[in-house]
Motif scaffolding. Structure first.
Motif, PDB file in Angstrom:
ATOM      1  N   PHE A 138       0.997  -1.216   0.587  1.00 57.38           N
ATOM      2  CA  PHE A 138       0.014   0.007   0.216  1.00 57.38           C
ATOM      3  C   PHE A 138       0.978   1.078  -0.023  1.00 57.38           C
ATOM      4  O   PHE A 138       0.467   2.366  -0.867  1.00 57.38           O
ATOM      5  CB  PHE A 138      -1.062  -0.371   1.062  1.00 57.38           C
ATOM      6  N   ALA A 148      -8.118  -1.349  -3.953  1.00 56.81           N
ATOM      7  CA  ALA A 148      -8.334  -0.979  -2.749  1.00 56.81           C
ATOM      8  C   ALA A 148      -8.312   0.643  -1.874  1.00 56.81           C
ATOM      9  O   ALA A 148      -8.722   0.871  -1.445  1.00 56.81           O
ATOM     10  CB  ALA A 148      -7.094  -1.865  -1.718  1.00 56.81           C
ATOM     11  N   LEU A 149      -7.131   0.813  -2.258  1.00 53.05           N
ATOM     12  CA  LEU A 149      -7.121   2.176  -2.146  1.00 53.05           C
ATOM     13  C   LEU A 149      -8.595   3.403  -2.436  1.00 53.05           C
ATOM     14  O   LEU A 149      -8.888   3.854  -1.954  1.00 53.05           O
ATOM     15  CB  LEU A 149      -5.634   2.670  -2.219  1.00 53.05           C
ATOM     16  N   ALA A 208      -3.602  -3.561  -4.589  1.00 51.99           N
ATOM     17  CA  ALA A 208      -3.355  -2.137  -3.612  1.00 51.99           C
ATOM     18  C   ALA A 208      -3.962  -0.607  -3.833  1.00 51.99           C
ATOM     19  O   ALA A 208      -4.841  -0.609  -3.172  1.00 51.99           O
ATOM     20  CB  ALA A 208      -1.631  -2.662  -3.510  1.00 51.99           C
ATOM     21  N   ALA A 209      -3.805  -0.265  -5.310  1.00 49.54           N
ATOM     22  CA  ALA A 209      -4.037   0.585  -5.440  1.00 49.54           C
ATOM     23  C   ALA A 209      -5.854   0.550  -6.070  1.00 49.54           C
ATOM     24  O   ALA A 209      -6.461   1.703  -5.573  1.00 49.54           O
ATOM     25  CB  ALA A 209      -3.435   1.374  -7.275  1.00 49.54           C
ATOM     26  N   PHE A 213      -5.910  11.580  -6.577  1.00 47.29           N
ATOM     27  CA  PHE A 213      -7.071  11.363  -5.310  1.00 47.29           C
ATOM     28  C   PHE A 213      -7.461  12.333  -5.251  1.00 47.29           C
ATOM     29  O   PHE A 213      -8.462  12.736  -5.078  1.00 47.29           O
ATOM     30  CB  PHE A 213      -6.475  11.080  -4.243  1.00 47.29           C
ATOM     31  N   PHE A 272       2.760   4.167  -3.990  1.00 44.44           N
ATOM     32  CA  PHE A 272       3.005   5.705  -4.036  1.00 44.44           C
ATOM     33  C   PHE A 272       3.314   6.258  -4.825  1.00 44.44           C
ATOM     34  O   PHE A 272       4.083   7.084  -4.824  1.00 44.44           O
ATOM     35  CB  PHE A 272       2.421   6.145  -2.882  1.00 44.44           C
ATOM     36  N   LEU A 294     -11.856   2.238  -0.721  1.00 41.60           N
ATOM     37  CA  LEU A 294     -12.071   2.880   0.686  1.00 41.60           C
ATOM     38  C   LEU A 294     -13.022   3.873   1.284  1.00 41.60           C
ATOM     39  O   LEU A 294     -13.229   3.681   1.653  1.00 41.60           O
ATOM     40  CB  LEU A 294     -10.168   3.253   1.379  1.00 41.60           C
TER      41      LEU A 294
END
Length: 297
Positions: free
Chosen positions: A78, A269-270, A266-267, A91, A82, A273
């Protein structure tokens, strides 16, 4: 005088522990049986989210295998996403797009829905039918003329063509709010007008506070749609990477890291969220708004 037999009849009857436990189990089984369909649907909808999270914490080699459960938990994935792409910038673009579009949809839809539900004027039904017809109009029909318009104005490559139209007209928001406003009795508005309020003051001071669940449901629908929108950003910001929202960035991230499915998940999931958190905190208003919408109309 109270006799001994009457005392025995009035005394509370205590159940044996075995009977009490069995009755509790019967209640639990009855609850499971009556909610079995909802439980099954919840499990089905949760499986993809669970799959995304479990793949996100796998190693790169295991993510390509058939193993469902991680052998080692790599939460550093996670953080690594970035470093691979400027997700914070994407974002910010998504939050700007979704927030301003939702605000614009509410600003334009609330007065229109108020007029269609609480006012009487010539052509009212016609305007409502045109709003419903606009909902059924495929967006591909208006893509070419709108794109030509924004090219002539010089706003392609930015989020302006995606945000500005919501400040003028959003058919679904108008329809949803109009149906909810119809459930609010006119007596409250008439009482406000007797106290000296005009139409705008009655709408702001009386109708909007009473319609918070419907407004919350409309705002959530608009936010979710714009947050997940892929076609619009691809059309207007496809060649300008700095203006990409997350929906477009994740597709590019998958292309750049097609073998690293753990980082891609992972991206993902972010990105999921914020929407999940929003729904958790606003689900009561959302459910209430959907429940009362369409009761009358």
């Amino acid at each position: 005088m109270i006799t001994l037999s009457e005392t025995r009849r009035r005394a509370p009857v205590t159940e044996p522990p075995r009977v009490r436990v069995r009755r509790q189990w019967d209640k639990k089984l009855y609850w499971i049986a009556t909610h079995s369909l909802g439980i099954a649907m919840g499990v089905i909808f949760m499986l993809p989210i669970l799959f995304v999270f479990l793949t996100a914490v796998m190693s790169s080699d295991q993510a390509l295998s058939s193993n469902f459960w991680p052998k080692e938990w790599h939460f550093e994935n996670f953080i690594e996403v970035f470093e691979k792409a400027p997700l914070l910038q994407y974002f910010g673009n998504s939050m700007l797009y979704s927030t301003l579009a939702t605000l614009g949809a509410l600003i334009s839809a609330i007065p229109a829905a108020y007029a269609l539900s609480k006012l009487k004027f010539r052509g009212q039904n016609l305007f409502f039918m045109l709003t419903v017809a606009a909902m059924m109009l495929p967006p591909q029909v208006t893509v070419v003329p709108l794109y030509d318009l924004w090219v002539r104005l010089g706003f392609t490559g930015t989020l302006v063509p995606l945000i500005v139209p919501y400040f003028f007209f959003d058919a679904f928001s108008i329809f949803l709010l109009r149906q909810f406003f119809l459930t609010i009795p006119k007596d409250y508005l008439e009482a406000a007008k007797i106290d000296g309020c005009n139409e705008f003051q009655a709408m702001v001071k009386v109708l909007i506070p009473m319609a918070k669940p419907g407004i919350a449901a409309t705002a959530m629908f608009c936010f979710l749609f714009t947050w997940n929108d892929y076609f619009g950003p691809l059309l207007y910001t496809g060649e300008t990477r700095d203006s990409w929202p997350l929906s477009l960035a994740i597709a590019s991230f998958r292309g750049m890291h097609h073998v690293e499915w753990n980082l891609t998940m992972a991206a993902t999931a972010l990105i999921m969220l914020p929407v999940i958190v929003l729904f958790v905190f606003a689900q009561k208003s959302f459910v209430k708004g959907i429940t009362f919408t369409g009761v009358k109309g």
